[in-house]
Structure formats: C-alpha cells, structure tokens
Design a protein around this motif. Structure first.
Motif, mmCIF file in Angstrom:
data_model
loop_
_atom_site.group_PDB
_atom_site.id
_atom_site.type_symbol
_atom_site.label_atom_id
_atom_site.label_comp_id
_atom_site.label_asym_id
_atom_site.label_seq_id
_atom_site.Cartn_x
_atom_site.Cartn_y
_atom_site.Cartn_z
ATOM 1 N N GLY A 20 0.812 -1.216 0.000
ATOM 2 C CA GLY A 20 0.000 0.000 0.000
ATOM 3 C C GLY A 20 0.837 1.254 0.000
ATOM 4 N N MET A 21 1.890 1.274 0.779
ATOM 5 C CA MET A 21 2.779 2.433 0.814
ATOM 6 C C MET A 21 3.471 2.627 -0.527
ATOM 7 S SD MET A 21 4.499 1.942 4.567
ATOM 8 C CE MET A 21 3.573 2.180 6.087
ATOM 9 N N ASP A 22 3.929 1.527 -1.112
ATOM 10 C CA ASP A 22 4.548 1.572 -2.436
ATOM 11 C C ASP A 22 3.585 2.194 -3.452
ATOM 12 O OD1 ASP A 22 6.793 0.241 -4.298
ATOM 13 O OD2 ASP A 22 4.830 -0.127 -5.206
ATOM 14 N N ALA A 23 2.331 1.752 -3.426
ATOM 15 C CA ALA A 23 1.337 2.263 -4.365
ATOM 16 C C ALA A 23 1.029 3.734 -4.105
ATOM 17 C CB ALA A 23 0.059 1.441 -4.275
ATOM 18 N N LEU A 24 0.983 4.119 -2.832
ATOM 19 C CA LEU A 24 0.723 5.515 -2.480
ATOM 20 C C LEU A 24 1.773 6.433 -3.092
ATOM 21 C CD1 LEU A 24 -0.476 7.881 -0.828
ATOM 22 C CD2 LEU A 24 0.900 7.073 1.124
ATOM 23 N N ILE A 25 3.024 6.091 -2.900
ATOM 24 C CA ILE A 25 4.108 6.932 -3.412
ATOM 25 C C ILE A 25 4.058 7.015 -4.930
ATOM 26 C CG2 ILE A 25 6.618 7.198 -3.524
ATOM 27 C CD1 ILE A 25 6.612 5.532 -0.805
ATOM 28 N N LYS A 26 3.818 5.879 -5.586
ATOM 29 C CA LYS A 26 3.783 5.857 -7.053
ATOM 30 C C LYS A 26 2.552 6.554 -7.611
ATOM 31 C CE LYS A 26 4.584 1.363 -7.388
ATOM 32 N NZ LYS A 26 4.894 0.018 -7.952
ATOM 33 N N HIS A 27 1.459 6.585 -6.867
ATOM 34 C CA HIS A 27 0.274 7.313 -7.317
ATOM 35 C C HIS A 27 0.451 8.826 -7.195
ATOM 36 C CE1 HIS A 27 -2.132 3.618 -7.540
ATOM 37 N NE2 HIS A 27 -3.106 4.348 -8.040
ATOM 38 N N ARG A 28 1.146 9.245 -6.160
ATOM 39 C CA ARG A 28 1.208 10.679 -5.857
ATOM 40 C C ARG A 28 2.395 11.407 -6.480
ATOM 41 N NH1 ARG A 28 -3.933 11.948 -4.506
ATOM 42 N NH2 ARG A 28 -4.296 11.997 -2.260
ATOM 43 N N LEU A 29 3.441 10.669 -6.832
ATOM 44 C CA LEU A 29 4.639 11.322 -7.369
ATOM 45 C C LEU A 29 4.873 10.884 -8.806
ATOM 46 C CD1 LEU A 29 7.133 10.972 -4.379
ATOM 47 C CD2 LEU A 29 5.563 12.856 -4.894
ATOM 48 N N PRO A 30 5.496 11.747 -9.622
ATOM 49 C CA PRO A 30 5.900 11.318 -10.965
ATOM 50 C C PRO A 30 6.790 10.080 -10.863
ATOM 51 C CG PRO A 30 6.162 13.703 -10.702
ATOM 52 C CD PRO A 30 5.852 13.156 -9.344
ATOM 53 N N GLN A 31 6.682 9.172 -11.813
ATOM 54 C CA GLN A 31 7.375 7.878 -11.714
ATOM 55 C C GLN A 31 8.872 8.039 -11.485
ATOM 56 O OE1 GLN A 31 6.070 4.811 -11.575
ATOM 57 N NE2 GLN A 31 8.131 3.970 -11.313
ATOM 58 N N VAL A 32 9.522 8.922 -12.230
ATOM 59 C CA VAL A 32 10.966 9.076 -12.091
ATOM 60 C C VAL A 32 11.316 9.627 -10.717
ATOM 61 C CG1 VAL A 32 11.022 11.400 -13.110
ATOM 62 C CG2 VAL A 32 13.055 9.939 -13.213
ATOM 63 N N VAL A 33 10.443 10.474 -10.171
ATOM 64 C CA VAL A 33 10.680 11.031 -8.841
ATOM 65 C C VAL A 33 10.425 9.980 -7.768
ATOM 66 C CG1 VAL A 33 9.982 12.821 -7.200
ATOM 67 C CG2 VAL A 33 10.128 13.348 -9.640
ATOM 68 N N ALA A 34 9.359 9.201 -7.932
ATOM 69 C CA ALA A 34 9.080 8.119 -6.984
ATOM 70 C C ALA A 34 10.275 7.169 -6.901
ATOM 71 C CB ALA A 34 7.829 7.367 -7.404
ATOM 72 N N HIS A 35 10.831 6.818 -8.049
ATOM 73 C CA HIS A 35 12.004 5.942 -8.080
ATOM 74 C C HIS A 35 13.149 6.573 -7.292
ATOM 75 C CE1 HIS A 35 14.984 3.142 -9.760
ATOM 76 N NE2 HIS A 35 15.771 4.203 -9.838
ATOM 77 N N GLU A 36 13.400 7.830 -7.557
ATOM 78 C CA GLU A 36 14.538 8.508 -6.915
ATOM 79 C C GLU A 36 14.368 8.572 -5.403
ATOM 80 O OE1 GLU A 36 15.889 13.063 -6.788
ATOM 81 O OE2 GLU A 36 16.146 12.157 -8.769
ATOM 82 N N VAL A 37 13.206 9.014 -4.939
ATOM 83 C CA VAL A 37 13.031 9.186 -3.500
ATOM 84 C C VAL A 37 13.051 7.846 -2.771
ATOM 85 C CG1 VAL A 37 11.739 11.341 -3.800
ATOM 86 C CG2 VAL A 37 10.490 9.203 -3.555
ATOM 87 N N MET A 38 12.569 6.787 -3.434
ATOM 88 C CA MET A 38 12.480 5.491 -2.768
ATOM 89 C C MET A 38 13.815 4.752 -2.725
ATOM 90 S SD MET A 38 8.793 4.315 -4.322
ATOM 91 C CE MET A 38 8.471 2.854 -3.326
ATOM 92 N N VAL A 39 14.614 4.844 -3.780
ATOM 93 C CA VAL A 39 15.851 4.052 -3.812
ATOM 94 C C VAL A 39 17.068 4.810 -3.294
ATOM 95 C CG1 VAL A 39 14.978 2.713 -5.772
ATOM 96 C CG2 VAL A 39 16.553 4.625 -6.201
ATOM 97 N N THR A 40 16.964 6.135 -3.134
ATOM 98 C CA THR A 40 18.120 6.899 -2.667
ATOM 99 C C THR A 40 17.976 7.411 -1.238
ATOM 100 O OG1 THR A 40 17.345 9.083 -3.422
ATOM 101 C CG2 THR A 40 18.524 7.691 -5.034
ATOM 102 N N GLY A 41 16.732 7.568 -0.756
ATOM 103 C CA GLY A 41 16.546 8.124 0.577
ATOM 104 C C GLY A 41 16.995 9.564 0.687
ATOM 105 N N THR A 42 17.005 10.277 -0.435
ATOM 106 C CA THR A 42 17.458 11.678 -0.455
ATOM 107 C C THR A 42 16.567 12.567 0.406
ATOM 108 O OG1 THR A 42 18.379 11.437 -2.671
ATOM 109 C CG2 THR A 42 17.851 13.678 -1.965
ATOM 110 N N ARG A 43 17.180 13.537 1.056
ATOM 111 C CA ARG A 43 16.446 14.554 1.806
ATOM 112 C C ARG A 43 16.250 15.768 0.898
ATOM 113 N NH1 ARG A 43 18.944 14.679 7.952
ATOM 114 N NH2 ARG A 43 18.850 12.411 8.331
#
Length: 225
Positions: free
Chosen positions: A140-163
């Motif tokens: 559910g959390m995975d789907a939430l992030i991918k629904h709310r953010l552009p795909q390339v941004v969702a990928h970046e925020v999820m795999v890098t943990g960038t602040r």
C-alpha cells in the motif's frame, strides 16, 4: 496526545503538537477522532488542513516502542495506520498538508495522502529513508508513493533516501508550493478555503474511483512488506 482541531471559516485545521509527532497508538486514535469530528460537521462547505509545530510535521512511526512490542503489534499498527491513509485519500473534502518542518518516512507518506502539499522553503526536509533503515515499503505504501509522485521522482526518493528541502521538493513535484515559514499555514488554508465548496458525495465518489486500487491496498493491508 498533542492533536488539536480548530476552525478557520470553512477550513478545519488539525495541528499535531507532540515534539516529532511520531505515529503510535494514541496518535492514531487522536487522528481518527479528529477526522470523525470533521466528517460529522454538518456544514455545506468544508476542507481540512493538517500541520505540525516547531521543527516537525511528522517524523514517522514511533519505531522503538513499536518494534519492542513485537512483530505482531507492529504489523497491526502499520495496517491501522494505512487505513488512516486510505481515509484521508478518500475524504469527501479537499485536504492540504501544511508541512511546517521535517516530513519523514510515514510522516512523508501522510503528507502524500493529502490533495495538496505546502512546504516550508528555508528549513526542514521531505524524506523517505526506508532504504537506509532496512524497512521495505508495504504494497500500500509503495502504491501511495507511485500514485502521488511522478514515476521518475518516486524511483529517486524510494531508492536513494534523499532529503529534499522545500524548494527542491517543489521542483521535483513532491509538494505543490514551497514558501516562507510564516506563509506555510496561511497558504494551505487559502488553498483549502478556495475549494471548500466542492465538499460532498461527488468529491468522495471521484476520489474513490480515481484511487480505487490504492485505497483497496491500504484498507486491506496486513502491515507487512
């Protein structure tokens, strides 16, 4: 629990005021009680703004006591928190997150449940640090992030943990506006007030159909990855 609910015209303002505003059972019960009050308000126009206090919007799950309580307790709480997320997503009125400070982990996901996000531009970060914490996202959390953010941004925020600071978050499409600290809550209220007349059954139907798969995942969560 440091959660209060006030009115500003047609806008309900829910303020979390308990230090880092970490999510635990008292926090969850207080959030649901506040939403019950908003839902029950028999007014023709309404909207909701959530915000924090001081340096924090929310720093996410209260991990230490939840983990100490055992895997079953942890899973049950996460599942209930995801049902809260679904409730906010499907709210029959506009919701705006006024991110006054650090918006981390499940706190970042809470902000993503809202229709709009306003973030402080000068201090505070949006971050999904799960990759560094060694905690996979639930479906559910995975789907939430991918629904709310552009795909390339969702990928970046999820795999890098960038602040991301406010301006960077706005540039990435994570938040809608990045403004000075003193303008965060007023702008969030202005956005909410301008859309408050749209509240009602039609709003709920639109959201339920727009996010049916996401809502189903969150509402049926087992609280584990």
């Amino acid at each position: 629990m440091g959660i209060s609910l006030d009115r500003n015209g047609d806008v309900f303002v829910l303020t979390m005021d308990d230090g880092e505003n970490r999510m635990n059972r008292p926090w969850l019960d207080a959030m649901n009680a506040a939403l019950d009050e908003v839902d029950a308000a028999g007014v023709p126009a309404k909207a909701l703004v959530t915000t924090g206090s001081g340096k924090f919007y929310s720093n996410g799950l209260d991990l230490e006591p939840l983990m100490a309580a055992g895997a079953e307790v942890m899973a049950d709480f996460v599942a209930d928190a995801e049902r809260l997320f679904a409730r906010i997503i499907a709210a029959p009125y506009i919701t705006v997150a006024a991110c006054n400070g650090h918006t981390f982990a499940a706190g970042a996901m809470l902000s993503l449940c809202h229709d709009f996000r306003v973030m402080r531009s000068d201090r505070g970060f949006f971050c999904l640090p799960e990759v560094d914490l060694g905690i996979p996202f639930t479906p559910g959390m995975d789907a939430l992030i991918k629904h709310r953010l552009p795909q390339v941004v969702a990928h970046e925020v999820m795999v890098t943990g960038t602040r991301y600071g406010g301006e960077a978050a706005a540039a990435k499409g994570i938040v809608h506006h990045a403004v000075a600290e003193t303008a965060v809550l007023p702008q969030a209220i202005e956005i909410a007030a301008g859309l408050a007349t749209k509240a009602g059954p039609t709003m709920r139907t639109i959201k339920l159909r727009l996010y049916s798969d996401l809502i189903d995942l969150l509402e049926s969560s087992r609280g584990t990855a």
